[in-house]
Design an enzyme around this catalytic site. Sequence first.
Site, PDB file in Angstrom:
ATOM      1  N   HIS A  56     -21.326  66.564  63.507  1.00 59.17           N
ATOM      2  CA  HIS A  56     -20.650  65.762  62.489  1.00 59.17           C
ATOM      3  C   HIS A  56     -19.529  64.966  63.159  1.00 59.17           C
ATOM      4  CE1 HIS A  56     -18.264  69.626  62.296  1.00 59.17           C
ATOM      5  NE2 HIS A  56     -17.331  68.747  62.568  1.00 59.17           N
TER       6      HIS A  56
HETATM    7  P1  TYD Z   1     -18.112  73.154  59.960  1.00 53.31           P
HETATM    8  O1  TYD Z   1     -16.878  72.387  60.267  1.00 53.31           O
HETATM    9  O2  TYD Z   1     -19.308  72.380  59.508  1.00 53.31           O
HETATM   10  O3  TYD Z   1     -18.532  74.058  61.196  1.00 53.31           O
HETATM   11  P2  TYD Z   1     -19.125  73.700  62.634  1.00 53.31           P
HETATM   12  O4  TYD Z   1     -18.744  72.317  62.971  1.00 53.31           O
HETATM   13  O5  TYD Z   1     -18.528  74.714  63.525  1.00 53.31           O
HETATM   14  O6  TYD Z   1     -20.595  73.882  62.621  1.00 53.31           O
HETATM   15  O7  TYD Z   1     -17.743  74.253  58.875  1.00 53.31           O
HETATM   16  C1  TYD Z   1     -18.657  75.285  58.552  1.00 53.31           C
HETATM   17  C2  TYD Z   1     -18.310  75.785  57.159  1.00 53.31           C
HETATM   18  O8  TYD Z   1     -16.994  76.362  57.148  1.00 53.31           O
HETATM   19  C3  TYD Z   1     -18.338  74.710  56.093  1.00 53.31           C
HETATM   20  O9  TYD Z   1     -18.987  75.243  54.954  1.00 53.31           O
HETATM   21  C4  TYD Z   1     -16.903  74.464  55.765  1.00 53.31           C
HETATM   22  C5  TYD Z   1     -16.193  75.736  56.152  1.00 53.31           C
HETATM   23  N1  TYD Z   1     -14.860  75.479  56.699  1.00 53.31           N
HETATM   24  C6  TYD Z   1     -13.745  75.733  55.920  1.00 53.31           C
HETATM   25  O10 TYD Z   1     -13.850  76.174  54.763  1.00 53.31           O
HETATM   26  N2  TYD Z   1     -12.503  75.505  56.437  1.00 53.31           N
HETATM   27  C7  TYD Z   1     -12.330  75.005  57.681  1.00 53.31           C
HETATM   28  O11 TYD Z   1     -11.157  74.805  58.137  1.00 53.31           O
HETATM   29  C8  TYD Z   1     -13.487  74.723  58.478  1.00 53.31           C
HETATM   30  C9  TYD Z   1     -13.350  74.165  59.872  1.00 53.31           C
HETATM   31  C10 TYD Z   1     -14.728  74.970  57.948  1.00 53.31           C
END
Ligand code: TYD
Length: 142
Positions: A56
Amino acid sequence: MKGYDVDDCGIVDIETHSHGREGSLSVMQNDGNALFPVRRVYYLYDVPGGESRGGHAHRKLHEMLVAVSGSFSVTLNDGNKSRTVMLNRSNRGLHIVPGIWRTLDDFSSGAVCLVMSSLPYDESDYIRDYRGYLDYKKGNND
Ligand code: TYD
């Protein structure tokens, strides 16, 4: 294409105090040397080998990633150019500027990715669709 590109992201040496046999201490704080004020800290761990994270971009968020334990690689892509950085030292961070598509993979066993972010969590700051990301970069619109 406007906005930041992958060359605006970079490795940062983190202030470290080494104490020989007693180990080391690395420190970041919101002082005049900080690249951005830290508003949120989270960490990724227990990522099985072969799994990817990220995939992303963020519209406004600056992040600093640190491999506080183990190693992983971060692929940065601005829609035009891409580069991969391996993080494997506890006293080095990778500053990712806004608008960069990032993917984390090649996690070693026991790797921990500490992330410092410039803003609180906000799902509307994410761009999770790569085609949508390319459109965003072309127009540099919100
Ligand atoms: P995401 O940022 O998509 O994770 P990665 O990039 O590591 O694959 O986040 C994964 C999930 O966690 C998503 O459902 C949102 C949640 N999340 C939060 O609730 N708070 C946060 O600060 C972060 C970074 C993620």
